[in-house]
Design an enzyme around this catalytic site. Structure first.
Site, PDB file in Angstrom:
ATOM      1  N   ASP A  33       1.037  -0.911   0.026  1.00  0.00           N
ATOM      2  CA  ASP A  33      -0.197   0.057  -0.239  1.00  0.00           C
ATOM      3  C   ASP A  33       1.102   0.797   0.013  1.00  0.00           C
ATOM      4  OD1 ASP A  33       0.511   0.403   2.335  1.00  0.00           O
ATOM      5  OD2 ASP A  33      -1.025   0.442   3.213  1.00  0.00           O
ATOM      6  N   ASP A  86      -4.181  -6.403   9.808  1.00  0.00           N
ATOM      7  CA  ASP A  86      -2.803  -5.996   9.501  1.00  0.00           C
ATOM      8  C   ASP A  86      -2.790  -5.257  10.720  1.00  0.00           C
ATOM      9  OD1 ASP A  86      -2.164  -3.143   9.190  1.00  0.00           O
ATOM     10  OD2 ASP A  86      -3.578  -3.975   8.095  1.00  0.00           O
TER      11      ASP A  86
END
Ligand SMILES: [Zn+2]
Length: 406
Positions: A87, A242
């Site tokens: 990301d 996460d």
């Protein structure tokens, strides 16, 4: 080859923050030996996570590393065989009016570095920039649309992940609906890291209405790994999440630095290095104590902890020494109650992970990277095993219910 995460199991990803320790650290002399650095999945036989989340903002901090990754690819760089999720690291540009990355550039970056998953360029919607919420939402949606176009037209192999942002249940739901309409098979919910668990679950419930009967859709939840909410997250269709919070609690806060599988938490015992700890240096600069005196205290404490491990020192004697040293270094608060609990229960003897077996009492001492980060790896290992147990229980319940139904 793209390494995929299974949608049947909820995958746990660790955010990559250059978490390394010295493989052959000399705990007695507190010196690295051969400079070989390793991270959690190189220490444990099985990685204590299913994948790694790598943010562009994070790896860009070190230009030399970035060049290396471009050359070798992200898996080789991390020495990791599992899925790597990329990301941009939206918290890194939370204050900017617009994200510093262009969609085309990011689409190519995931491809060039060999990511398995790549998230569209999003912009966080937070209270601090309340007046920008609609604009940030639009940026996130437009980038997601463009990202999928770029991905298709250039024939990239990695899985494109559409980022969803919002400020309430309605806007999150709308965001997910838009992403699904665009054609995304994997979406990622951002901006909830700092929200209370009840808010997170409310948002997930709202999203579930859009996702129901779409079991093929993967859903990632950014930055939330609270054991109390795992079952609910799983039920609500989250397929991956996460968090580095269990890793980082090893050195953040004073009360629960070391986790055990039974849910008990322990304070790590602070014995800072007089020559490296900023607090110790401050005390020495103030001239309130002589360096030799402080060093002798430190050495005494380390010696006592090791003797205590071998049952050669009395608990009161150890506690008195560490509380005394602690009070000199950090006069503000006493950790005596927490330390007593840690010493009494000897939790480092109750864990059979590779780190605790290898370094013993050193893992519970709050002192420098090699102990603190190892304790963080241990926490991650404990968390991951707890997670597997919860997921297995859920599976058993599901199977039994199905059988009864038939
Ligand atoms: Zn352990």
């Amino acid at each position: 080859m793209v390494r995929l995460m299974s949608h049947n199991k909820m995958s746990y990803l660790i955010p990559w923050w250059d978490d390394y320790v010295d493989l052959n650290y000399d705990f007695i002399d507190d010196e690295p030996t051969d400079g070989i650095k390793v991270t959690a999945h190189q220490i444990y036989d099985d990685p204590p996570y299913d994948g790694i989340l790598v943010s562009k903002a994070k790896i860009e901090e070190n230009k030399k590393n970035l060049r290396r990754i471009k050359k070798t690819g992200i898996h080789k760089y991390l020495e990791f065989e599992g899925p790597v999720f990329g990301d941009c690291g939206a918290y890194g540009y939370i204050k900017e009016d617009v994200p510093p990355y262009k969609t085309e550039e990011i689409g190519e970056y995931y491809h060039d570095l060999g990511f398995d998953y790549g998230v569209s360029v999003d912009h966080l919607i937070v209270k601090q920039f309340e007046e920008q919420k609609h604009k940030r939402y639009e940026i996130t949606m437009k980038n997601a649309e463009r990202f999928l176009d770029v991905h298709h037209s250039r024939g990239y192999e990695y899985i494109p992940v559409g980022a969803a942002q919002g400020w309430d249940t309605t806007s999150y739901k709308a965001s997910v609906r838009e992403l699904l309409d665009m054609g995304y098979q994997y979406i990622a919910i951002g901006g909830l890291t700092r929200s209370p668990t009840s808010t997170v679950l409310d948002v997930l419930r709202a999203i579930q209405e859009v996702l129901s009967n779409k079991e093929e859709i993967g859903v990632h939840l950014f930055g939330v790994a609270r054991l109390s909410a795992i079952k609910e997250m799983h039920k609500l269709g989250i397929t991956s999440f996460d968090s580095a919070s269990h890793l980082r609690r090893a050195w953040l806060g004073a009360k629960s630095n070391y986790m055990l599988p039974d849910g008990k938490n322990y304070a790590a015992i602070r014995i800072p290095q007089t020559d490296r700890s900023p607090k110790a240096r401050k005390i020495l600069n103030s001239g309130r104590i002589e360096p030799e005196e402080l060093e002798a205290m430190e050495e005494g404490c380390m010696g006592l902890m090791r003797m205590y491990e071998r049952n050669k020192a009395d608990i009161d004697e150890v506690l008195e020494a560490i509380v005394w040293y602690d009070s000199i270094i950090d006069a503000k608060k006493s950790h005596a109650d927490e330390y007593l609990k840690t010493l009494k229960d000897r939790p480092w003897e109750l864990c059979d992970c590779a780190i605790c077996r290898d370094v013993g009492v050193e893992v519970i001492i709050f002192r420098g990277n090699n102990r603190n980060r190892r304790r963080g790896f241990h926490n991650t290992w404990v968390f991951y095993n707890q997670l597997q147990r919860i997921l297995e229980e859920e599976d058993t319940i599901k199977q039994t219910t199905l059988k009864d139904f038939r």
